[in-house]
Design a protein around this motif. Structure first.
Motif, short mmCIF file in Angstrom:
data_model
loop_
_atom_site.label_atom_id
_atom_site.label_comp_id
_atom_site.label_asym_id
_atom_site.label_seq_id
_atom_site.Cartn_x
_atom_site.Cartn_y
_atom_site.Cartn_z
N MET A 259 0.80 -1.29 0.06
CA MET A 259 0.01 0.03 0.04
C MET A 259 0.73 1.38 -0.04
N GLU A 260 0.18 2.19 -0.63
CA GLU A 260 1.04 3.47 -0.73
C GLU A 260 0.42 4.73 0.03
N PHE A 261 1.21 5.24 0.74
CA PHE A 261 0.50 6.30 2.00
C PHE A 261 1.26 7.71 1.79
N MET A 262 0.32 8.65 2.46
CA MET A 262 1.03 10.16 2.63
C MET A 262 1.45 10.45 3.93
N ILE A 267 -1.79 14.66 4.29
CA ILE A 267 -3.42 14.40 4.54
C ILE A 267 -3.87 15.27 4.89
N GLY A 271 -6.75 16.41 2.57
CA GLY A 271 -7.72 15.46 3.05
C GLY A 271 -9.04 15.95 3.43
N LEU A 289 -11.04 6.84 6.77
CA LEU A 289 -10.95 5.95 5.33
C LEU A 289 -9.47 5.65 5.15
N VAL A 290 -9.51 4.47 4.59
CA VAL A 290 -8.14 3.74 4.52
C VAL A 290 -7.05 4.45 3.70
N LYS A 291 -7.47 5.24 2.87
CA LYS A 291 -6.69 6.06 2.12
C LYS A 291 -5.63 7.04 2.92
N PHE A 292 -6.50 7.38 4.11
CA PHE A 292 -6.01 8.39 5.03
C PHE A 292 -4.91 7.75 6.17
N PHE A 307 -10.30 -2.15 5.57
CA PHE A 307 -9.05 -2.12 5.49
C PHE A 307 -8.45 -3.42 5.31
N ASN A 310 -7.01 -4.27 1.64
CA ASN A 310 -5.51 -3.86 1.52
C ASN A 310 -4.51 -4.50 2.46
#
Length: 350
Positions: A259-262, A267, A271, A289-292, A307, A310
């Motif tokens: 997974m890629e993260f910020m 964020i 965000g 949210l998972v993307k955060f 989650f 992923n």
């Protein structure tokens, strides 16, 4: 009581759905991509599966040679009841078999097996299935079906959702590799999450899907009918079922994707006003949210159950599910978010 519950589930319209051939094919391809020889010289058992209606047997029968299977077994369930006896209609397998007694009332389950080219046409496929009646009704908890489970290498099927947790425990008892369908909320069952945490089971490649099933029940919801029709299926014969997951303990390629993260700073900047707030009753921050999920947070984080789609065990550690320090549901300002999984970056584990 066990048979009564199973008969109820079988009669329950919400449990009687038949998986599409293409959905089975799409999911299985993910495992073969990871290990092309996964099924070579193996025995696959498909309980709760009647080839008259189900596509699981058809799919594995048609791919018997390509997968290098040793044996395919499927069993159907037939509850013993006076109502069944009064309304019993023989299947095509029975009607086309000389040994079928049309005058005999049958309430036993059936067993279908495939091992070789029985028809002599030079290929092994669904036409080579052999069948006979089981001694009992095909209840997966019976000694007869447990014996078949113990013979197999893989258990693959779409069990009645109302019996999901019991069926999963039955598989775990037999220590078999498996691939089964279930509702998203199965993650929240007290029997299931500990197995996920211990990496004994995990999400399949297909996760949180809206699936189209063939169903014996009339589809009366207009929005549901439109969705089915847009997918190219007959809305009179099919129905949309949301939030469906594959569950498995077989490795697949998606399980090990990174997974890629910020960063927290990025964020908070992009965000839409997101702030990382701690729970009232646990030292972890809420991630809506998972993307955060921030890449640079060293502490514990609460994430939605989605989650697990992923979740890469090489990146994260699963800490616990749902509860705070006081053994009550996690809260923020006195309010409970929907079920949360507490996680931690594995590289930052102390």
């Amino acid at each position: 009581m066990a048979k009564t519950n199973l008969a109820k589930a079988k009669a329950d319209k919400n449990d009687e759905f038949y998986t599409q051939y293409t959905d089975i094919q799409k999911e299985v391809n993910n495992y073969l991509e990871y290990n092309p020889h996964l099924f070579k010289d193996k025995i696959i058992f498909l309980p709760c599966d009647d080839p008259e209606w189900s596509n699981f047997t058809k799919f594995f029968a048609q791919n018997f040679t390509r997968f290098g299977l040793k044996k395919l077994i499927s069993t159907s369930y037939a509850p013993e009841s006076k109502n069944i006896k009064a309304t019993y209609a023989p299947s095509l397998f029975e009607q086309n078999d000389p040994k079928f007694d049309k005058k005999k009332t049958i309430t036993n389950g059936k067993i279908f097996t495939l091992t070789s080219d029985r028809t002599g046409d030079g290929k092994i496929d669904v036409n080579d299935l052999e069948w006979e009646y089981l001694k009992g009704d095909g209840d997966f908890r019976s000694a007869e079906i447990k014996k078949l489970r113990d013979e197999a290498d893989f258990i693959i099927t779409n069990p009645p959702f109302s019996l999901f947790r019991e069926f999963l425990m039955w598989i775990m008892e037999g220590r078999k590799q498996f691939l089964i369908l279930g509702n998203m909320n199965a993650i929240t069952y007290k029997e299931v999450f500990p197995l996920i945490k211990e990496n004994k089971i995990w999400a399949g490649a297909g996760f949180n899907m809206s699936m189209v099933y063939r169903s014996p029940n009339k589809n009366v919801l207009e929005a549901n009918r439109k969705f089915v029709q847009q997918k190219g299926y007959d809305p009179e014969l099919h129905i949309k079922v949301p939030a469906v997951n594959w569950y498995t303990n077989i490795p697949h390629a998606k399980r090990f994707q990174k997974m890629e993260f910020m960063s927290i700073k990025k964020i908070e900047k992009h965000g839409k006003g997101i702030k990382f707030i701690k729970y009232d009753n646990y030292d972890a921050i809420e991630i809506p949210l998972v993307k955060f999920i921030p890449i640079d947070y060293e502490g514990l984080m609460g994430v939605p159950i989605t989650f697990l789609q992923n979740y890469n065990p090489e990146q994260f550690e699963l800490i616990k599910f749902r509860k705070g320090d006081n053994d009550k549901d996690l809260t923020i300002n006195g309010k409970c978010p929907y079920f949360r999984i507490i996680i931690k970056h594995k590289s930052q584990k102390k």
